[in-house]
Design a protein around this motif. Structure first.
Motif: not given
Ligand code: DGY
Length: 317
Positions: A2, A4, A14, A18, A22-25, A44-46
């Motif tokens: 993840k 952020v 972004e 992606k 990666f999961q992008v918030v 909990d971001a990497d």
């Protein structure tokens, strides 16, 4: 993993993240994320792409459960407790080089706006006061043949020096290091802080903000400046004792000042709005489409590098 992004930046970052799986918030509002919300968001971001408006102090860093990298979307990184992040094995990166020209252009814009009284001229016109050419109307000063002092001759300081040289100024610089390329290119001379302040007609600040540079330009140093001089700050507001500077501007002990940054941002001392001899910009040094796109790609590149086990591209620790 993840990642952020703490505010909307050009979406190239972004997209790139992606595309690499990666999961992008992204925090989508156009205002700084409130501290509580930030804590929840990054916990909990990497990897994190942060802005200079987000303060990563010990308290917030302690809340990061598995973060490997904070990629600051800025060349400055005084918003992050670097030493503490380092002790937690979190890589910190910034975005040098890609915003050098944009920021140097803004510094020179402020120089010209102050020296040629551009804002006063615009206001004069809008107030319909122009009744024809006058020999003494809004007289300014020229850069040609004058001494131009650069405080901090790194990438941005050097780029400003090259521009000032093109305007015919004599370049002086204050830095802990000698910068032979700059000396060769512009004939710049390395001098002491006191000398540069006493001698220069223009002083432009390009130092990083650290405990050592906090109020480097205090009352004593500001009083060394010439009555006819112009001070430009596109670095960080805290490097100058702003209250003292305002007092000097009010008393016309220096000619003018151009600000892109403020002490205690986002607050701006209201006294500044009352002064005729200042030019105020809203921290837009790197605000070009080109620079902001490059900053986004570099920040994403740094995150990808670290989260795929490689060295960061532009580490600060
Ligand atoms: C920086 O990069 O440090 C500027 O202040 C914002 O782009």
């Amino acid at each position: 993993m993840k990642v952020v992004i703490t505010r909307e930046i050009p979406d190239s970052a972004e997209k790139l993240l992606k595309a690499r799986g990666f999961q992008v918030v992204v925090y989508r509002k156009d205002d700084p994320v409130p501290q509580r919300e930030l804590e929840k968001l990054v916990k909990d971001a990497d990897g994190i792409i942060s802005l200079l408006t987000e303060k990563f102090d010990k308290n917030l860093i302690d809340k990061l459960e598995r973060c490997k990298i904070i990629a600051n979307y800025a060349v400055g990184y005084n918003n992050i407790d670097i030493e503490y992040a380092k002790s937690k094995k979190i890589a910190i990166t910034n975005t040098p080089d890609v915003l050098t020209d944009a920021t140097a252009d803004i510094a020179i814009s402020l120089v010209l706006a102050c020296s040629r009284r551009i804002i006063e001229g615009v206001k004069f016109m809008r107030a319909r006061k122009f009744k024809g050419w006058k020999p003494k109307l809004l007289l300014g000063v020229e850069m040609s043949g004058k001494f131009f002092g650069i405080l901090g001759a790194g990438r941005i300081g050097s780029a400003v020096a090259r521009r000032a040289k093109a305007f015919g100024a004599n370049i002086l610089y204050y830095d802990i290091d000698e910068v032979p390329e700059l000396e060769k290119e512009t004939g710049a001379k390395k001098v002491s802080l006191n000398f540069i302040l006493r001698k220069s007609d223009f002083v432009s600040i390009h130092l990083p903000f650290t405990p050592k540079t906090h109020h480097l330009l205090d009352k004593e140093h500001l009083q060394m400046m010439k009555k006819t001089s112009i001070l430009i700050n596109t670095a960080r507001g805290e490097i100058v004792d702003e209250k003292e500077l305002i007092a000097m501007l009010k008393a016309r002990k220096i000619f003018a000042a151009g600000f892109d940054v403020y002490e205690g941002e986002p607050k701006v001392n209201p006294a500044l709005f009352k002064l005729g001899n200042v030019v105020l910009l809203p921290h837009i040094g790197s605000a070009t489409i080109e620079a902001r796109n490059r900053m986004a790609m570099l920040a994403a590149g740094n995150v990808i590098a670290v989260l795929t086990g490689r060295e960061p591209l532009t580490p600060v620790v």
